[in-house]
Design an enzyme around this catalytic site. Sequence first.
Site, mmCIF file in Angstrom:
data_model
loop_
_atom_site.group_PDB
_atom_site.id
_atom_site.type_symbol
_atom_site.label_atom_id
_atom_site.label_comp_id
_atom_site.label_asym_id
_atom_site.label_seq_id
_atom_site.Cartn_x
_atom_site.Cartn_y
_atom_site.Cartn_z
ATOM 1 N N ARG A 65 -4.972 -18.605 3.171
ATOM 2 C CA ARG A 65 -4.431 -17.618 4.114
ATOM 3 C C ARG A 65 -5.557 -17.223 5.059
ATOM 4 O O ARG A 65 -6.718 -17.561 4.848
ATOM 5 C CB ARG A 65 -3.776 -16.425 3.423
ATOM 6 C CG ARG A 65 -4.283 -15.961 2.100
ATOM 7 C CD ARG A 65 -5.636 -15.285 2.108
ATOM 8 N NE ARG A 65 -5.738 -14.289 3.140
ATOM 9 C CZ ARG A 65 -6.857 -13.928 3.723
ATOM 10 N NH1 ARG A 65 -8.012 -14.487 3.379
ATOM 11 N NH2 ARG A 65 -6.894 -13.017 4.671
ATOM 12 N N GLY A 66 -5.170 -16.435 6.088
ATOM 13 C CA GLY A 66 -6.126 -16.154 7.156
ATOM 14 C C GLY A 66 -5.895 -17.200 8.240
ATOM 15 O O GLY A 66 -5.775 -18.407 7.937
ATOM 16 N N ALA A 67 -5.790 -16.724 9.498
ATOM 17 C CA ALA A 67 -5.328 -17.604 10.567
ATOM 18 C C ALA A 67 -6.094 -18.945 10.682
ATOM 19 O O ALA A 67 -5.473 -20.021 10.653
ATOM 20 C CB ALA A 67 -5.343 -16.839 11.888
ATOM 21 N N ARG A 108 4.573 -20.549 7.964
ATOM 22 C CA ARG A 108 4.389 -19.113 8.275
ATOM 23 C C ARG A 108 4.500 -18.945 9.796
ATOM 24 O O ARG A 108 4.056 -19.827 10.543
ATOM 25 C CB ARG A 108 3.029 -18.587 7.788
ATOM 26 C CG ARG A 108 2.921 -18.455 6.270
ATOM 27 C CD ARG A 108 1.659 -17.715 5.860
ATOM 28 N NE ARG A 108 1.799 -16.272 5.943
ATOM 29 C CZ ARG A 108 0.781 -15.424 5.728
ATOM 30 N NH1 ARG A 108 -0.428 -15.873 5.441
ATOM 31 N NH2 ARG A 108 0.970 -14.127 5.814
ATOM 32 N N GLN A 218 -5.601 -7.946 0.043
ATOM 33 C CA GLN A 218 -6.618 -8.897 0.516
ATOM 34 C C GLN A 218 -7.971 -8.223 0.680
ATOM 35 O O GLN A 218 -9.018 -8.860 0.537
ATOM 36 C CB GLN A 218 -6.194 -9.526 1.851
ATOM 37 C CG GLN A 218 -5.063 -10.529 1.762
ATOM 38 C CD GLN A 218 -3.710 -9.899 1.972
ATOM 39 O OE1 GLN A 218 -3.507 -8.717 1.687
ATOM 40 N NE2 GLN A 218 -2.754 -10.661 2.461
ATOM 41 N N ASP A 259 -4.450 -12.543 13.905
ATOM 42 C CA ASP A 259 -3.629 -13.736 13.647
ATOM 43 C C ASP A 259 -3.161 -14.381 14.931
ATOM 44 O O ASP A 259 -2.874 -15.576 14.979
ATOM 45 C CB ASP A 259 -2.433 -13.378 12.778
ATOM 46 C CG ASP A 259 -2.891 -13.185 11.350
ATOM 47 O OD1 ASP A 259 -3.384 -12.096 11.033
ATOM 48 O OD2 ASP A 259 -2.819 -14.157 10.585
ATOM 49 N N ASN A 269 -2.377 -8.493 13.707
ATOM 50 C CA ASN A 269 -3.211 -8.654 12.507
ATOM 51 C C ASN A 269 -2.475 -7.987 11.347
ATOM 52 O O ASN A 269 -1.386 -7.425 11.521
ATOM 53 C CB ASN A 269 -4.598 -8.032 12.731
ATOM 54 C CG ASN A 269 -5.580 -8.422 11.629
ATOM 55 O OD1 ASN A 269 -5.716 -9.610 11.309
ATOM 56 N ND2 ASN A 269 -6.259 -7.462 11.027
ATOM 57 N N LYS A 270 -3.058 -8.042 10.181
ATOM 58 C CA LYS A 270 -2.431 -7.527 8.962
ATOM 59 C C LYS A 270 -1.847 -6.124 9.166
ATOM 60 O O LYS A 270 -2.480 -5.271 9.801
ATOM 61 C CB LYS A 270 -3.488 -7.523 7.847
ATOM 62 C CG LYS A 270 -3.044 -7.005 6.506
ATOM 63 C CD LYS A 270 -1.815 -7.693 5.966
ATOM 64 C CE LYS A 270 -2.008 -9.193 5.846
ATOM 65 N NZ LYS A 270 -0.718 -9.898 5.564
HETATM 66 O O1 MRU Z 1 -1.369 -12.547 5.290
HETATM 67 P P1 MRU Z 1 -2.777 -13.007 5.488
HETATM 68 O O2 MRU Z 1 -3.656 -12.730 4.313
HETATM 69 O O3 MRU Z 1 -2.840 -14.452 5.942
HETATM 70 O O4 MRU Z 1 -3.318 -12.124 6.704
HETATM 71 C C1 MRU Z 1 -4.591 -12.418 7.221
HETATM 72 C C2 MRU Z 1 -5.041 -11.489 8.268
HETATM 73 O O5 MRU Z 1 -4.336 -10.612 8.714
HETATM 74 C C3 MRU Z 1 -6.420 -11.747 8.832
HETATM 75 O O6 MRU Z 1 -7.013 -10.550 9.253
HETATM 76 C C4 MRU Z 1 -6.305 -12.683 10.044
HETATM 77 O O7 MRU Z 1 -5.610 -13.843 9.704
HETATM 78 C C5 MRU Z 1 -7.630 -13.047 10.588
HETATM 79 S S1 MRU Z 1 -8.463 -14.204 9.561
HETATM 80 C C6 MRU Z 1 -9.930 -14.619 10.259
#
Ligand code: MRU
Length: 368
Positions: A65-67, A108, A218, A259, A269-270
């Site tokens: 996970r994470g963009a 996703r 996270q 993201d 973002n989250k």
């Molecule tokens: O649902 P997730 O854990 O994939 O969400 C991730 C985030 O919101 C991160 O902050 C974002 O992807 C940036 S990662 C460098």
Amino acid sequence: MPETVASSAWVDLPDSSCIKPLQWVGGLDGYIEMIDQTKLPNTLVYIDCRDPETVFAAIQRLSVRGAPAIGIAAAMGLVLGVRDFSGSDPAAFVARVDEVAEYLATSRPTAINLFWSLDRMKRCAASLSRESSPSVGDMKSGLLREAIAIRDEDARSCRAIGQFGASLIPEDGAVITHCNAGSLATAEYGTALAPMYAAHDAGKKFTVYVDETRPLLQGARLTAWELTRAGIDTVLICDNTAAHLFKQDRVQLVITGADRIAANGDAANKIGTYGLAVLAKAHNIPFHVAAPSSTFDFETLCGDDIPIEERHPDEIRRGFGTLTAPEDVACYCPAFDVTPASLIDGLITEQGIIAPVTSERIRQVLRF
Ligand code: MRU
């Protein structure tokens, strides 16, 4: 699914800031080895992915996970999905690439890096097919090289973000972050955490307040794990603590990841990031977003047009298997929110810091 369990997540990795969440192992007949992030911080489990379905499932359940990390996984997953193509017609091979890319793109919806990397892989296949007398075997090898290049470029971008952002970190002060935009969310080193790693390596002393990041934690499970391993002074807080901290003047800076960043600088973002930005504005605390250029989506003009993923209600009422609410209570579980550009003081990218955050400045710095 094959799993390898390392003894303890706390001891088994090399240098502190250099966690690599996923790697391609071997040649064209190889596989992706990725950390199963759902098991952190208690156990360090590696999953081997040898087909695109396993990669798809890993993305969906947030093992990766994470963009940027999702983008890398998808590029490598595409290679897994086309390497057994048995024909010799380059056009038919390109059609197969498009088909697998279309499938992986549905894993996703919010992180643009997923679509960015799959588009890049599709363009690579199309361009290889136009070379003189292309062979499908060479095209397969070319796609693997491209997927590895996407990983390696992201690693370099993260280091550059670290260098550009390090001077923002307040000496003897504190910064707050939300979710995990660290090594685990990228090829290595992170985006929001990169300036912290770079400042720490340069000898700066500071504290990082880490939002737990409900509902999937996270921040608590991943960011707190990364930062403490790196020897950075880390304080975990509940998501609802930031206002109190800001009022007490205990934080001088906010940095989060993103993201997807729309053409006007609005950043998804989250879930919870927008609230943090509003609080930061109310207390006059600078709010920065760190992201590589692969996270910018110039076709999406503003944040209202960014698709927001909704997750299963059980992530709220039955987090990690424990019922914490009436079993059948309705829940609303968006995974992301959008922070308007007007609340963002700067975008830290691998090309430099974009400030003020306007469409024109973004295009200038990213040379788009
Ligand atoms: O649902 P997730 O854990 O994939 O969400 C991730 C985030 O919101 C991160 O902050 C974002 O992807 C940036 S990662 C460098």
